[in-house]
Design a protein around this motif. Sequence first.
Motif, PDB file in Angstrom:
ATOM      1  N   LEU A  34       4.227   1.861  -0.362  1.00 24.88           N
ATOM      2  CA  LEU A  34       2.773   2.014  -0.440  1.00 24.88           C
ATOM      3  C   LEU A  34       2.086   1.127   0.588  1.00 24.88           C
ATOM      4  O   LEU A  34       1.170   1.574   1.298  1.00 24.88           O
ATOM      5  CB  LEU A  34       2.295   1.658  -1.847  1.00 24.88           C
ATOM      6  N   ASP A  35       2.532  -0.107   0.682  1.00 26.94           N
ATOM      7  CA  ASP A  35       1.951  -1.052   1.637  1.00 26.94           C
ATOM      8  C   ASP A  35       2.060  -0.513   3.062  1.00 26.94           C
ATOM      9  O   ASP A  35       1.094  -0.542   3.840  1.00 26.94           O
ATOM     10  CB  ASP A  35       2.683  -2.385   1.509  1.00 26.94           C
ATOM     11  N   THR A  36       3.229   0.004   3.405  1.00 29.76           N
ATOM     12  CA  THR A  36       3.449   0.554   4.748  1.00 29.76           C
ATOM     13  C   THR A  36       2.560   1.759   5.009  1.00 29.76           C
ATOM     14  O   THR A  36       1.996   1.910   6.105  1.00 29.76           O
ATOM     15  CB  THR A  36       4.924   0.951   4.921  1.00 29.76           C
ATOM     16  N   ALA A  37       2.421   2.626   4.009  1.00 26.94           N
ATOM     17  CA  ALA A  37       1.589   3.821   4.169  1.00 26.94           C
ATOM     18  C   ALA A  37       0.130   3.449   4.400  1.00 26.94           C
ATOM     19  O   ALA A  37      -0.562   4.045   5.240  1.00 26.94           O
ATOM     20  CB  ALA A  37       1.715   4.718   2.944  1.00 26.94           C
ATOM     21  N   VAL A  38      -0.357   2.444   3.672  1.00 34.36           N
ATOM     22  CA  VAL A  38      -1.752   2.029   3.822  1.00 34.36           C
ATOM     23  C   VAL A  38      -1.974   1.379   5.181  1.00 34.36           C
ATOM     24  O   VAL A  38      -2.937   1.701   5.890  1.00 34.36           O
ATOM     25  CB  VAL A  38      -2.145   1.059   2.684  1.00 34.36           C
ATOM     26  N   VAL A  39      -1.100   0.468   5.565  1.00 29.97           N
ATOM     27  CA  VAL A  39      -1.248  -0.212   6.852  1.00 29.97           C
ATOM     28  C   VAL A  39      -1.084   0.770   8.012  1.00 29.97           C
ATOM     29  O   VAL A  39      -1.742   0.646   9.051  1.00 29.97           O
ATOM     30  CB  VAL A  39      -0.231  -1.372   6.976  1.00 29.97           C
ATOM     31  N   GLY A  40      -0.220   1.771   7.831  1.00 30.23           N
ATOM     32  CA  GLY A  40      -0.008   2.758   8.890  1.00 30.23           C
ATOM     33  C   GLY A  40      -1.272   3.478   9.297  1.00 30.23           C
ATOM     34  O   GLY A  40      -1.400   3.940  10.444  1.00 30.23           O
ATOM     35  N   ARG A  41      -2.237   3.555   8.410  1.00 34.44           N
ATOM     36  CA  ARG A  41      -3.497   4.221   8.723  1.00 34.44           C
ATOM     37  C   ARG A  41      -4.386   3.370   9.629  1.00 34.44           C
ATOM     38  O   ARG A  41      -5.369   3.863  10.182  1.00 34.44           O
ATOM     39  CB  ARG A  41      -4.243   4.562   7.428  1.00 34.44           C
ATOM     40  N   VAL A 178      -3.879  -3.457  -2.471  1.00 29.51           N
ATOM     41  CA  VAL A 178      -3.497  -3.185  -1.077  1.00 29.51           C
ATOM     42  C   VAL A 178      -4.562  -2.385  -0.323  1.00 29.51           C
ATOM     43  O   VAL A 178      -5.056  -2.843   0.723  1.00 29.51           O
ATOM     44  CB  VAL A 178      -2.120  -2.481  -1.011  1.00 29.51           C
ATOM     45  N   PRO A 179      -4.941  -1.182  -0.771  1.00 29.87           N
ATOM     46  CA  PRO A 179      -5.941  -0.431   0.012  1.00 29.87           C
ATOM     47  C   PRO A 179      -7.292  -1.127   0.072  1.00 29.87           C
ATOM     48  O   PRO A 179      -8.002  -1.030   1.080  1.00 29.87           O
ATOM     49  CB  PRO A 179      -6.035   0.911  -0.728  1.00 29.87           C
ATOM     50  N   ILE A 180      -7.656  -1.853  -0.991  1.00 30.70           N
ATOM     51  CA  ILE A 180      -8.946  -2.553  -1.002  1.00 30.70           C
ATOM     52  C   ILE A 180      -8.936  -3.711  -0.003  1.00 30.70           C
ATOM     53  O   ILE A 180      -9.847  -3.861   0.820  1.00 30.70           O
ATOM     54  CB  ILE A 180      -9.261  -3.066  -2.421  1.00 30.70           C
ATOM     55  N   PHE A 181      -7.899  -4.545  -0.083  1.00 31.10           N
ATOM     56  CA  PHE A 181      -7.813  -5.706   0.797  1.00 31.10           C
ATOM     57  C   PHE A 181      -7.634  -5.296   2.258  1.00 31.10           C
ATOM     58  O   PHE A 181      -8.190  -5.934   3.156  1.00 31.10           O
ATOM     59  CB  PHE A 181      -6.662  -6.620   0.360  1.00 31.10           C
ATOM     60  N   VAL A 182      -6.840  -4.256   2.490  1.00 39.08           N
ATOM     61  CA  VAL A 182      -6.649  -3.784   3.870  1.00 39.08           C
ATOM     62  C   VAL A 182      -7.961  -3.239   4.420  1.00 39.08           C
ATOM     63  O   VAL A 182      -8.286  -3.431   5.598  1.00 39.08           O
ATOM     64  CB  VAL A 182      -5.534  -2.724   3.927  1.00 39.08           C
ATOM     65  N   HIS A 183      -8.730  -2.581   3.588  1.00 40.99           N
ATOM     66  CA  HIS A 183     -10.042  -2.081   4.015  1.00 40.99           C
ATOM     67  C   HIS A 183     -10.966  -3.237   4.379  1.00 40.99           C
ATOM     68  O   HIS A 183     -11.735  -3.154   5.348  1.00 40.99           O
ATOM     69  CB  HIS A 183     -10.667  -1.245   2.902  1.00 40.99           C
ATOM     70  N   TRP A 185     -10.001  -6.617   5.093  1.00 40.10           N
ATOM     71  CA  TRP A 185      -9.493  -7.617   6.045  1.00 40.10           C
ATOM     72  C   TRP A 185      -8.459  -7.088   7.030  1.00 40.10           C
ATOM     73  O   TRP A 185      -7.885  -7.867   7.788  1.00 40.10           O
ATOM     74  CB  TRP A 185      -8.893  -8.795   5.268  1.00 40.10           C
ATOM     75  N   GLY A 186      -8.198  -5.808   7.012  1.00 41.77           N
ATOM     76  CA  GLY A 186      -7.213  -5.264   7.939  1.00 41.77           C
ATOM     77  C   GLY A 186      -5.796  -5.638   7.559  1.00 41.77           C
ATOM     78  O   GLY A 186      -5.459  -5.744   6.369  1.00 41.77           O
ATOM     79  N   LEU A 187      -4.939  -5.873   8.539  1.00 45.53           N
ATOM     80  CA  LEU A 187      -3.528  -6.157   8.289  1.00 45.53           C
ATOM     81  C   LEU A 187      -3.342  -7.376   7.392  1.00 45.53           C
ATOM     82  O   LEU A 187      -2.459  -7.382   6.524  1.00 45.53           O
ATOM     83  CB  LEU A 187      -2.803  -6.365   9.620  1.00 45.53           C
ATOM     84  N   VAL A 188      -4.152  -8.405   7.589  1.00 45.49           N
ATOM     85  CA  VAL A 188      -4.016  -9.619   6.782  1.00 45.49           C
ATOM     86  C   VAL A 188      -4.246  -9.318   5.293  1.00 45.49           C
ATOM     87  O   VAL A 188      -3.688  -9.982   4.420  1.00 45.49           O
ATOM     88  CB  VAL A 188      -5.006 -10.701   7.281  1.00 45.49           C
ATOM     89  N   GLY A 189      -5.052  -8.295   4.997  1.00 42.74           N
ATOM     90  CA  GLY A 189      -5.266  -7.911   3.612  1.00 42.74           C
ATOM     91  C   GLY A 189      -3.980  -7.508   2.914  1.00 42.74           C
ATOM     92  O   GLY A 189      -3.820  -7.731   1.704  1.00 42.74           O
ATOM     93  N   SER A 190      -3.069  -6.909   3.662  1.00 42.97           N
ATOM     94  CA  SER A 190      -1.763  -6.550   3.105  1.00 42.97           C
ATOM     95  C   SER A 190      -1.020  -7.793   2.622  1.00 42.97           C
ATOM     96  O   SER A 190      -0.413  -7.797   1.555  1.00 42.97           O
ATOM     97  CB  SER A 190      -0.933  -5.804   4.163  1.00 42.97           C
ATOM     98  N   ALA A 191      -1.076  -8.853   3.415  1.00 42.53           N
ATOM     99  CA  ALA A 191      -0.400 -10.099   3.039  1.00 42.53           C
ATOM    100  C   ALA A 191      -1.043 -10.729   1.808  1.00 42.53           C
ATOM    101  O   ALA A 191      -0.347 -11.224   0.918  1.00 42.53           O
ATOM    102  CB  ALA A 191      -0.431 -11.083   4.205  1.00 42.53           C
ATOM    103  N   TRP A 192      -2.378 -10.687   1.745  1.00 42.86           N
ATOM    104  CA  TRP A 192      -3.060 -11.256   0.578  1.00 42.86           C
ATOM    105  C   TRP A 192      -2.742 -10.472  -0.697  1.00 42.86           C
ATOM    106  O   TRP A 192      -2.612 -11.050  -1.777  1.00 42.86           O
ATOM    107  CB  TRP A 192      -4.565 -11.302   0.810  1.00 42.86           C
ATOM    108  N   ALA A 193      -2.619  -9.159  -0.586  1.00 48.89           N
ATOM    109  CA  ALA A 193      -2.242  -8.352  -1.750  1.00 48.89           C
ATOM    110  C   ALA A 193      -0.838  -8.720  -2.223  1.00 48.89           C
ATOM    111  O   ALA A 193      -0.569  -8.780  -3.433  1.00 48.89           O
ATOM    112  CB  ALA A 193      -2.314  -6.864  -1.409  1.00 48.89           C
ATOM    113  N   ASN A 194       0.047  -8.987  -1.269  1.00 48.53           N
ATOM    114  CA  ASN A 194       1.404  -9.412  -1.605  1.00 48.53           C
ATOM    115  C   ASN A 194       1.396 -10.746  -2.330  1.00 48.53           C
ATOM    116  O   ASN A 194       2.101 -10.929  -3.341  1.00 48.53           O
ATOM    117  CB  ASN A 194       2.242  -9.492  -0.325  1.00 48.53           C
ATOM    118  N   VAL A 195       0.593 -11.678  -1.838  1.00 47.46           N
ATOM    119  CA  VAL A 195       0.482 -12.991  -2.485  1.00 47.46           C
ATOM    120  C   VAL A 195      -0.068 -12.845  -3.899  1.00 47.46           C
ATOM    121  O   VAL A 195       0.412 -13.490  -4.831  1.00 47.46           O
ATOM    122  CB  VAL A 195      -0.412 -13.923  -1.648  1.00 47.46           C
TER     123      VAL A 195
END
Length: 222
Positions: A34-41, A178-183, A185-195
């Motif tokens: 899921l993380d990869t699919a969201v960031v891929g966009r 993941v989709p909220i944070f990526v929206h 903060w961009g790529l860094v949002g993915s890392a924050w969702a992981n944390v």
Amino acid sequence: MVSSKDSQVSARRVFGLALPALGVLAAMPLYLLLDTAVVGRLGASQLAALGAAAAVQSVVTTQLTFLSYGTTARSSRLFGSGDRQGAIAEGVQATYVALIVGFGLACIMWLFGGQIALWMTGNPETASLAASWLHVAALSIPITLVEMAGNGWLRGVQDTKRPLYFTLAGLIPGAIAVPIFVHWWGLVGSAWANVLGMGIITLLFLLELKKQHTGSWRLRPS
């Protein structure tokens, strides 16, 4: 002497232990998909950066699987001999190891994440994106290792359901974030969702350890 009838383990018991453990192993790869699919966009550069950064993060954490499987072996040996508290105490010591090693590895990522990312990507722009992800995701290294230790001692006392519940309790909010944070903060949002996700899981493991452990909390270097 234990009779052969008493020593037999039913298939229901085996599957009751194995299936929740399988669920724990399957949950993280599904989250990463899921993380990869969201960031891929976001674009090719961000996806490439995530691939490089996630590979580094994976190597750092998965090479320390002894915190899970080694702890399971030590805990189960004590649990099988009737020493449940001794088995849980193995989880305390494994948690200390996870925190010490985890913070050390996190410091390495904070100090050298940029150079490591450049070695991995060979492209300054992609390396900069990957380094930004690594610097945030470094926070999740010690908590991921604590989660591995938690899985270890709970499996050692033949409890595989709680690790599954804890994993789902963390990864589901993480997946929603993941989709909220990526929206935001961009790529860094993915890392924050992981944390966020790993932090919830680790907190639940620590609370369970505090609940079940009744002995000393002293670190035993031996």
